[in-house]
Design an enzyme around this catalytic site. Sequence first.
Site, short mmCIF file in Angstrom:
data_model
loop_
_atom_site.label_atom_id
_atom_site.label_comp_id
_atom_site.label_asym_id
_atom_site.label_seq_id
_atom_site.Cartn_x
_atom_site.Cartn_y
_atom_site.Cartn_z
N GLY A 57 0.95 -1.21 -0.03
CA GLY A 57 0.04 0.13 -0.12
C GLY A 57 0.78 1.32 0.33
O GLY A 57 1.52 1.42 0.83
N SER A 58 0.36 2.23 -0.93
CA SER A 58 1.38 3.26 -1.22
C SER A 58 0.92 4.19 -2.36
O SER A 58 -0.18 4.11 -2.54
CB SER A 58 2.91 2.96 -1.44
OG SER A 58 3.07 1.92 -2.35
N ARG A 59 1.69 5.15 -2.64
CA ARG A 59 1.55 6.03 -3.69
C ARG A 59 2.98 6.48 -4.28
O ARG A 59 3.75 6.50 -3.95
CB ARG A 59 0.64 7.04 -2.87
CG ARG A 59 1.03 8.76 -3.36
CD ARG A 59 0.31 9.58 -2.36
NE ARG A 59 0.25 10.98 -3.07
CZ ARG A 59 -0.18 11.94 -2.38
NH1 ARG A 59 -0.98 11.69 -1.34
NH2 ARG A 59 0.06 13.26 -2.75
#
Length: 226
Positions: free
Chosen positions: A188-190
């Site tokens: 999970g990240s960006r």
Amino acid sequence: MKIHKEARESIIITVFIFLIVNGLAYRLLSDSLWWLKGLILLISFGLMSLVVFFFRIPSRELTQDNQLILAPCDGEVVVVEQVAADEYFTDKRIQVSVFMSVFNVHVNRNPISGVVQYSQYHKGKHLVAWHPKSSTANERHTVVYKHSNGKEVLAKQIAGALANRIVNYLTIGKKAKQSQEMGFIKFGSRVDLLLPLDTEISVKLGDRVKSGISVIGHWPDNTDSQ
């Protein structure tokens, strides 16, 4: 479909936990609780499968086009706005941010081909990846590419609340090829892109994009991309 090389440690730990949990359940729970043993087995197997699924690399026909700026990761476009750059650049840029949930493919790819001008890792917090301050407060790794037309693009891998490791494969001075792997972020990240103001943006908020395929924008028609 392949499994990413970054999966090895996580999968070994997950399998170990799976064996321990189910071994203890088998030894400590009464045979009359067979349904509970089965439930533990089912849930733990499902979680183990999700970890393996997270590291998947699906087969794709990747795009190669020197005039295009491609999505660096899979996910949802959550920011498209003009911002004052806070690293490397001192001018205003167009920021395009793509949020990756744990269900997205987490391979990060080069949005353009170009020489790597800058590569810097920053320690930081683990705010949720869509938090406005995550771009500057969270753990992150920033790289800058210089395109053959002289323009520069910044890509920032940002850890989210669940992410525990950012991997970046680029080296300053080396030529990066569009759509090849830039790195990987676990769980999970960006990824933020900072683009020149004259970039013609092709996405809007809420769009779903795929790394190495979806077009984020392209250079203006009067730009020499050779």
